[in-house]
Scaffold this motif. Structure first.
Motif, PDB file in Angstrom:
ATOM      1  N   GLY A  17      38.304  39.483  33.269  1.00 50.31           N
ATOM      2  CA  GLY A  17      38.110  40.767  33.927  1.00 50.31           C
ATOM      3  C   GLY A  17      38.437  40.723  35.406  1.00 50.31           C
ATOM      4  O   GLY A  17      39.105  41.624  35.943  1.00 50.31           O
ATOM      5  N   ASP A  18      37.988  39.681  36.092  1.00 50.76           N
ATOM      6  CA  ASP A  18      38.276  39.560  37.522  1.00 50.76           C
ATOM      7  C   ASP A  18      39.738  39.221  37.784  1.00 50.76           C
ATOM      8  O   ASP A  18      40.318  39.646  38.796  1.00 50.76           O
ATOM      9  N   LEU A  19      40.352  38.464  36.884  1.00 50.64           N
ATOM     10  CA  LEU A  19      41.772  38.150  37.040  1.00 50.64           C
ATOM     11  C   LEU A  19      42.626  39.401  36.878  1.00 50.64           C
ATOM     12  O   LEU A  19      43.541  39.653  37.672  1.00 50.64           O
ATOM     13  N   ILE A  20      42.329  40.207  35.852  1.00 52.38           N
ATOM     14  CA  ILE A  20      43.064  41.458  35.653  1.00 52.38           C
ATOM     15  C   ILE A  20      42.880  42.389  36.849  1.00 52.38           C
ATOM     16  O   ILE A  20      43.832  43.036  37.318  1.00 52.38           O
ATOM     17  N   ALA A  21      41.664  42.452  37.360  1.00 48.75           N
ATOM     18  CA  ALA A  21      41.402  43.312  38.514  1.00 48.75           C
ATOM     19  C   ALA A  21      42.231  42.894  39.722  1.00 48.75           C
ATOM     20  O   ALA A  21      42.748  43.743  40.464  1.00 48.75           O
ATOM     21  N   LEU A  46      44.252  34.721  31.216  1.00 47.11           N
ATOM     22  CA  LEU A  46      43.794  33.339  31.213  1.00 47.11           C
ATOM     23  C   LEU A  46      44.953  32.341  31.286  1.00 47.11           C
ATOM     24  O   LEU A  46      44.723  31.146  31.368  1.00 47.11           O
ATOM     25  N   ARG A  47      46.181  32.829  31.302  1.00 44.98           N
ATOM     26  CA  ARG A  47      47.351  31.967  31.523  1.00 44.98           C
ATOM     27  C   ARG A  47      47.731  31.909  32.997  1.00 44.98           C
ATOM     28  O   ARG A  47      48.642  31.177  33.366  1.00 44.98           O
ATOM     29  N   GLY A  48      47.036  32.691  33.853  1.00 46.14           N
ATOM     30  CA  GLY A  48      47.235  32.551  35.283  1.00 46.14           C
ATOM     31  C   GLY A  48      47.891  33.734  35.952  1.00 46.14           C
ATOM     32  O   GLY A  48      48.338  34.698  35.318  1.00 46.14           O
ATOM     33  N   GLY A  49      47.931  33.656  37.278  1.00 46.53           N
ATOM     34  CA  GLY A  49      48.410  34.763  38.096  1.00 46.53           C
ATOM     35  C   GLY A  49      49.859  35.119  37.847  1.00 46.53           C
ATOM     36  O   GLY A  49      50.209  36.304  37.766  1.00 46.53           O
ATOM     37  N   LEU A  76      46.362  35.826  44.578  1.00 45.47           N
ATOM     38  CA  LEU A  76      45.349  34.808  44.869  1.00 45.47           C
ATOM     39  C   LEU A  76      44.339  35.331  45.880  1.00 45.47           C
ATOM     40  O   LEU A  76      43.130  35.109  45.744  1.00 45.47           O
ATOM     41  N   ALA A  77      44.829  36.039  46.897  1.00 43.99           N
ATOM     42  CA  ALA A  77      43.934  36.580  47.912  1.00 43.99           C
ATOM     43  C   ALA A  77      43.014  37.642  47.327  1.00 43.99           C
ATOM     44  O   ALA A  77      41.806  37.684  47.632  1.00 43.99           O
ATOM     45  N   ALA A  78      43.550  38.500  46.470  1.00 45.47           N
ATOM     46  CA  ALA A  78      42.735  39.544  45.850  1.00 45.47           C
ATOM     47  C   ALA A  78      41.671  38.934  44.948  1.00 45.47           C
ATOM     48  O   ALA A  78      40.517  39.396  44.925  1.00 45.47           O
ATOM     49  N   TYR A  79      42.043  37.887  44.225  1.00 49.17           N
ATOM     50  CA  TYR A  79      41.086  37.226  43.337  1.00 49.17           C
ATOM     51  C   TYR A  79      40.000  36.527  44.139  1.00 49.17           C
ATOM     52  O   TYR A  79      38.810  36.617  43.815  1.00 49.17           O
ATOM     53  N   ALA A  80      40.386  35.840  45.199  1.00 45.13           N
ATOM     54  CA  ALA A  80      39.407  35.140  46.033  1.00 45.13           C
ATOM     55  C   ALA A  80      38.412  36.108  46.650  1.00 45.13           C
ATOM     56  O   ALA A  80      37.233  35.772  46.839  1.00 45.13           O
ATOM     57  N   ILE A  83      35.809  37.426  43.110  1.00 46.11           N
ATOM     58  CA  ILE A  83      36.043  36.419  42.081  1.00 46.11           C
ATOM     59  C   ILE A  83      35.030  36.434  40.943  1.00 46.11           C
ATOM     60  O   ILE A  83      35.273  35.854  39.888  1.00 46.11           O
ATOM     61  N   ASP A  84      33.899  37.118  41.133  1.00 48.69           N
ATOM     62  CA  ASP A  84      32.835  36.955  40.137  1.00 48.69           C
ATOM     63  C   ASP A  84      32.137  38.256  39.749  1.00 48.69           C
ATOM     64  O   ASP A  84      31.014  38.247  39.263  1.00 48.69           O
ATOM     65  N   THR A  85      32.804  39.385  39.923  1.00 50.22           N
ATOM     66  CA  THR A  85      32.190  40.663  39.557  1.00 50.22           C
ATOM     67  C   THR A  85      32.002  40.776  38.042  1.00 50.22           C
ATOM     68  O   THR A  85      30.955  41.234  37.568  1.00 50.22           O
ATOM     69  N   HIS A  86      33.014  40.372  37.285  1.00 49.41           N
ATOM     70  CA  HIS A  86      32.985  40.532  35.826  1.00 49.41           C
ATOM     71  C   HIS A  86      32.840  39.200  35.082  1.00 49.41           C
ATOM     72  O   HIS A  86      32.584  39.192  33.876  1.00 49.41           O
TER      73      HIS A  86
END
Length: 220
Positions: A17-21, A46-49, A76-80, A83-86
């Protein structure tokens, strides 16, 4: 020492969820809107950015690999930044980790997430101290499926690579275990779980409560 090495994304925690966001943050900045769906595209997350960027850009005209490269620092910056909302740990994951440690196993993490992001996420989830090692995509000159990625995670956890196994969720994890000559256990509850049996791991895992028994059967 016998050692169990875990993948992170899709194995210990559902981070999709956080990666997609994060990916959609990049697409919105380009006035493309949200190109990825948190449910339908979870396996790609889950395969990465880069995989997420490629999938999103494939759905619009005029974008290609150069745009993936250009947007990778932004994702990467957006994820950082969020990183842990979802993100949630899978049920029973940490109970299984603690049970393995009580049974005398060393435990560590080998992930293709950048080490700094993995460290931040594990600290945020409150579980970093449970693991004796953390090897990320940029910790070494190589990454999974190179077997050295697994071996170094084992060594830093204080274990013996010859008496280890890998718990993961993807073909990359299966290839890593094959290259390392160690057993793999692939979870079936992640986004790609329906297909893991076709990868012919030494075992599949439907419930973390079963992991200590499976590990004992595979490496003693």
């Amino acid at each position: 020492m016998r050692t169990v090495i875990f993948d992170l994304d899709g194995t210990l925690a559902d981070t999709s969820g956080d990666l997609i966001a994060a990916a959609n943050t990049c697409f919105r900045a380009l006035d493309l809107g949200d190109l990825l769906d948190p449910v339908a595209d979870a396996a790609t997350a889950l395969r990465g950015g880069r995989a997420m960027l490629r999938l999103g850009f494939s759905r619009v005209d005029g974008f290609g690999e150069a745009d993936v490269d250009a947007q990778y620092p932004a994702i990467l910056a957006a994820y950082a930044a969020d990183i842990d909302t979802h993100t949630v740990l899978y049920p029973g994951a940490m109970d299984a980790v603690e049970a393995l440690k009580s049974d005398g196993y060393a435990v560590g993490i080998a992930t293709n997430k950048p080490e700094g992001l993995a460290e931040t996420l594990l600290q945020s989830l409150g579980v970093r101290s449970a693991f004796g090692s953390l090897i990320g995509a940029d910790t070494l000159p190589v990454r999974k499926p190179d077997p050295e990625h697994h071996f170094e995670a084992v060594r830093r956890a204080g274990g013996d690579p010859r008496r280890s196994l890998l718990v993961g969720d993807t073909a990359t994890d299966r290839d890593t275990s094959r290259n390392a000559g160690v057993p793999s256990v692939l979870v079936t509850f992640g986004p790609g779980g329906g297909d893991v049996a076709a990868l012919a791991p030494e075992a599949t895992l439907q419930d973390y409560a079963d992991l200590p028994r499976i590990v004992a059967e595979l490496i003693g």
